[in-house]
Design a protein around this motif. Sequence first.
Motif, short mmCIF file in Angstrom:
data_model
loop_
_atom_site.label_atom_id
_atom_site.label_comp_id
_atom_site.label_asym_id
_atom_site.label_seq_id
_atom_site.Cartn_x
_atom_site.Cartn_y
_atom_site.Cartn_z
N TYR A 1 36.37 13.08 4.77
CA TYR A 1 35.05 12.77 4.25
C TYR A 1 34.06 13.90 4.54
O TYR A 1 33.30 14.33 3.67
CB TYR A 1 34.56 11.46 4.86
CG TYR A 1 33.16 11.08 4.47
CD1 TYR A 1 32.88 10.59 3.19
CD2 TYR A 1 32.10 11.22 5.36
CE1 TYR A 1 31.58 10.25 2.82
CE2 TYR A 1 30.81 10.89 4.99
CZ TYR A 1 30.56 10.41 3.72
OH TYR A 1 29.28 10.09 3.36
N LYS A 2 34.08 14.41 5.76
CA LYS A 2 33.18 15.51 6.15
C LYS A 2 33.47 16.77 5.33
O LYS A 2 32.54 17.47 4.91
CB LYS A 2 33.32 15.82 7.64
CG LYS A 2 32.75 14.74 8.53
CD LYS A 2 33.02 15.09 9.98
CE LYS A 2 32.57 14.00 10.92
NZ LYS A 2 32.88 14.33 12.32
N ILE A 3 34.74 17.06 5.12
CA ILE A 3 35.11 18.24 4.33
C ILE A 3 34.65 18.06 2.89
O ILE A 3 34.07 18.99 2.30
CB ILE A 3 36.64 18.49 4.41
CG1 ILE A 3 37.04 18.89 5.83
CG2 ILE A 3 37.05 19.57 3.41
CD1 ILE A 3 38.54 18.89 6.09
N ARG B 1 30.86 24.39 8.32
CA ARG B 1 29.96 23.65 7.43
C ARG B 1 30.24 22.15 7.46
O ARG B 1 29.34 21.35 7.28
CB ARG B 1 30.08 24.16 6.00
CG ARG B 1 29.51 25.55 5.81
CD ARG B 1 29.87 26.09 4.43
NE ARG B 1 29.44 27.44 4.24
CZ ARG B 1 28.29 27.80 3.67
NH1 ARG B 1 27.47 26.87 3.23
NH2 ARG B 1 27.98 29.07 3.54
N SER B 2 31.50 21.77 7.69
CA SER B 2 31.86 20.35 7.68
C SER B 2 31.78 19.71 9.07
O SER B 2 31.72 18.49 9.18
CB SER B 2 33.28 20.17 7.14
OG SER B 2 34.24 20.76 8.01
N GLY B 3 31.83 20.52 10.11
CA GLY B 3 31.85 19.98 11.46
C GLY B 3 33.22 19.50 11.89
O GLY B 3 33.37 18.79 12.88
N VAL B 4 34.25 19.90 11.12
CA VAL B 4 35.63 19.53 11.43
C VAL B 4 36.28 20.69 12.18
O VAL B 4 36.07 21.86 11.83
CB VAL B 4 36.41 19.21 10.13
CG1 VAL B 4 37.88 18.96 10.41
CG2 VAL B 4 35.79 18.01 9.43
N ARG C 1 32.16 16.28 1.80
CA ARG C 1 30.70 16.40 1.77
C ARG C 1 30.27 17.86 1.85
O ARG C 1 29.30 18.25 1.20
CB ARG C 1 30.07 15.62 2.91
CG ARG C 1 30.08 14.13 2.63
CD ARG C 1 29.24 13.39 3.59
NE ARG C 1 27.94 14.05 3.69
CZ ARG C 1 26.83 13.46 4.07
NH1 ARG C 1 26.86 12.20 4.39
NH2 ARG C 1 25.70 14.11 4.15
N SER C 2 30.98 18.67 2.62
CA SER C 2 30.59 20.09 2.73
C SER C 2 30.76 20.81 1.39
O SER C 2 30.03 21.75 1.10
CB SER C 2 31.38 20.79 3.84
OG SER C 2 32.72 20.99 3.46
N SER D 1 37.87 10.39 8.35
CA SER D 1 36.53 10.85 8.69
C SER D 1 36.43 12.37 8.52
O SER D 1 35.42 12.88 8.05
CB SER D 1 36.11 10.42 10.10
OG SER D 1 36.93 11.03 11.08
N ALA D 2 37.49 13.09 8.86
CA ALA D 2 37.51 14.55 8.66
C ALA D 2 37.53 14.88 7.17
O ALA D 2 36.81 15.77 6.72
CB ALA D 2 38.73 15.16 9.37
#
Length: 70
Positions: free
Chosen positions: A51-53, A25-28, A55-56, A48-49
């Motif tokens: 942040y993505k987590i 879901r996060s793209g990490v 956001r998910s 950046s990881a």
Amino acid sequence: MGYVRLRIRELAQQKGWTLKEVADRSGVNYNTVKSYVQRDVLNTVDLSAVYKIARSFDVTIEELMELVEE
């Protein structure tokens, strides 16, 4: 230097997600997510990881991270 703990496991449990689902879901990368969960405290993270987590989970970085005293 301060240390942080990422609340990934707690938030994933609240959503009923596995760590693999968090990664998808996060793209990490799954190994990155897993390493953040396995280590209790971290002194370096890829923002950046993180942040993505965050956001998910639909939370802020501040809500995902917990400051741990040195």
